[in-house]
Design a protein around this motif. Structure first.
Motif, PDB file in Angstrom:
ATOM      1  N   VAL A  65       1.047  -1.416  -0.236  1.00 27.01           N
ATOM      2  CA  VAL A  65      -0.026  -0.007   0.064  1.00 27.01           C
ATOM      3  C   VAL A  65       1.022   1.418  -0.036  1.00 27.01           C
ATOM      4  CG1 VAL A  65      -2.190   1.771   1.685  1.00 27.01           C
ATOM      5  CG2 VAL A  65      -2.242  -1.281   1.344  1.00 27.01           C
ATOM      6  N   ALA A  66       0.162   2.427  -1.069  1.00 27.31           N
ATOM      7  CA  ALA A  66       1.349   3.233  -0.940  1.00 27.31           C
ATOM      8  C   ALA A  66      -0.110   4.390  -1.206  1.00 27.31           C
ATOM      9  CB  ALA A  66       2.443   3.138  -1.800  1.00 27.31           C
ATOM     10  N   VAL A  67       0.008   5.192   0.603  1.00 33.91           N
ATOM     11  CA  VAL A  67      -1.001   6.282  -0.052  1.00 33.91           C
ATOM     12  C   VAL A  67      -0.478   7.797   0.916  1.00 33.91           C
ATOM     13  CG1 VAL A  67      -2.829   4.520  -0.489  1.00 33.91           C
ATOM     14  CG2 VAL A  67      -2.803   5.391   1.971  1.00 33.91           C
ATOM     15  N   PRO A  68      -1.710   8.808   0.291  1.00 35.56           N
ATOM     16  CA  PRO A  68      -0.832   9.733   1.361  1.00 35.56           C
ATOM     17  C   PRO A  68      -1.213  10.253   3.185  1.00 35.56           C
ATOM     18  CG  PRO A  68      -2.146  10.963  -1.100  1.00 35.56           C
ATOM     19  CD  PRO A  68      -2.353   8.685  -0.785  1.00 35.56           C
ATOM     20  N   HIS A  69      -3.161   8.752   2.939  1.00 34.91           N
ATOM     21  CA  HIS A  69      -3.989   8.724   4.301  1.00 34.91           C
ATOM     22  C   HIS A  69      -4.052   7.945   4.377  1.00 34.91           C
ATOM     23  CE1 HIS A  69      -2.926  13.791   4.597  1.00 34.91           C
ATOM     24  NE2 HIS A  69      -3.783  13.337   3.217  1.00 34.91           N
ATOM     25  N   LEU A  70      -3.948   7.123   5.468  1.00 42.92           N
ATOM     26  CA  LEU A  70      -4.811   5.885   5.748  1.00 42.92           C
ATOM     27  C   LEU A  70      -5.524   5.931   6.846  1.00 42.92           C
ATOM     28  CD1 LEU A  70      -4.955   2.436   5.591  1.00 42.92           C
ATOM     29  CD2 LEU A  70      -3.016   2.397   6.620  1.00 42.92           C
ATOM     30  N   LEU A  71      -6.823   5.411   7.603  1.00 46.77           N
ATOM     31  CA  LEU A  71      -7.175   5.111   8.124  1.00 46.77           C
ATOM     32  C   LEU A  71      -7.870   3.666   8.787  1.00 46.77           C
ATOM     33  CD1 LEU A  71      -9.715   8.042   7.878  1.00 46.77           C
ATOM     34  CD2 LEU A  71      -7.535   8.141   9.248  1.00 46.77           C
ATOM     35  N   MET A  72      -7.833   2.806   9.598  1.00 45.71           N
ATOM     36  CA  MET A  72      -7.157   1.427   9.421  1.00 45.71           C
ATOM     37  C   MET A  72      -7.783   1.020  10.395  1.00 45.71           C
ATOM     38  SD  MET A  72      -4.206  -0.853   8.277  1.00 45.71           S
ATOM     39  CE  MET A  72      -4.284  -1.842   9.991  1.00 45.71           C
ATOM     40  N   ASN A  73      -9.176   0.187  10.436  1.00 38.76           N
ATOM     41  CA  ASN A  73     -10.287  -0.831  12.093  1.00 38.76           C
ATOM     42  C   ASN A  73      -9.482  -1.854  11.453  1.00 38.76           C
ATOM     43  OD1 ASN A  73     -10.913   1.324  13.694  1.00 38.76           O
ATOM     44  ND2 ASN A  73     -11.819   2.241  12.345  1.00 38.76           N
ATOM     45  N   GLY A  74      -9.430  -1.994  10.405  1.00 41.74           N
ATOM     46  CA  GLY A  74      -9.676  -3.765   9.460  1.00 41.74           C
ATOM     47  C   GLY A  74      -7.648  -4.275   9.666  1.00 41.74           C
ATOM     48  N   GLU A  75      -7.761  -5.067   8.949  1.00 46.14           N
ATOM     49  CA  GLU A  75      -6.511  -5.593   8.113  1.00 46.14           C
ATOM     50  C   GLU A  75      -5.871  -5.613   7.207  1.00 46.14           C
ATOM     51  OE1 GLU A  75      -6.541 -10.163   9.191  1.00 46.14           O
ATOM     52  OE2 GLU A  75      -8.440 -10.348  10.140  1.00 46.14           O
ATOM     53  N   LEU A  76      -4.380  -5.700   7.116  1.00 45.44           N
ATOM     54  CA  LEU A  76      -3.494  -4.947   6.267  1.00 45.44           C
ATOM     55  C   LEU A  76      -2.051  -6.510   6.163  1.00 45.44           C
ATOM     56  CD1 LEU A  76      -2.769  -2.162   4.988  1.00 45.44           C
ATOM     57  CD2 LEU A  76      -1.393  -3.424   4.207  1.00 45.44           C
ATOM     58  N   HIS A  77      -2.115  -6.938   4.698  1.00 45.36           N
ATOM     59  CA  HIS A  77      -1.053  -7.908   5.047  1.00 45.36           C
ATOM     60  C   HIS A  77      -0.371  -7.393   4.209  1.00 45.36           C
ATOM     61  CE1 HIS A  77      -2.424 -10.913   7.841  1.00 45.36           C
ATOM     62  NE2 HIS A  77      -3.938 -10.395   7.407  1.00 45.36           N
TER      63      HIS A  77
END
Length: 147
Positions: A65-77
């Motif tokens: 993942v390559a983004v300016p802004h990230l809001l996360m409550n889930g899963e990221l692998h």
């Protein structure tokens, strides 16, 4: 919580990946991308410096993942590069390295990987794969090689 300043939010969601949706392949987006389902592939926001990726509780991303802004409550692998602001909620689960400029992390969020604060975490990450040019050069030998 009421009265608590929240992290940066997308002014609107341009793309929604619903709970019963699975996407296999890379995604490039602008604006707001809200993931409640599953994406198996890389995610980039190459053209929008204000783009926000939201991975909701129950949502999952498997890829770089390559983004300016990230809001996360889930899963990221996968490895994550965030240029401006990362907010990890209580239910966020990251299995990969996180390269960031600003990090906000709630109690309960989990990271299994390296946390690295860098000045320009997106530098070189938004151009896309450079393999295409190398492969096309390899498959098109020069005329000198045919002589």
């Amino acid at each position: 919580m009421i009265g608590r300043k929240r992290g940066r939010r997308a002014s609107k969601v341009d793309t929604l990946v619903g709970r019963n949706t699975v996407i296999h392949g890379d995604v490039e987006f602008g604006g707001g991308l809200h993931v409640e389902g599953r994406i198996v592939g890389d995610i980039r926001a190459a053209t929008d410096p204000a783009a926000v990726l939201i991975v909701a509780e129950g949502g999952m991303v498997e890829g770089h993942v390559a983004v300016p802004h990230l809001l996360m409550n889930g899963e990221l692998h996968g490895d994550v590069h965030v240029g401006e602001h990362v907010e990890l909620g209580e239910t966020a689960r990251l299995a990969g390295n996180l390269y960031y400029a600003v990090l906000q992390m709630a109690e309960g969020a989990q990271i299994d990987g390296l946390l690295k604060r860098v000045d320009h975490p997106l530098e070189g990450e938004l151009e896309g794969p450079g393999e295409t040019q190398a492969l096309s050069n390899a498959s098109n030998p020069t005329e000198d090689e045919h002589s």
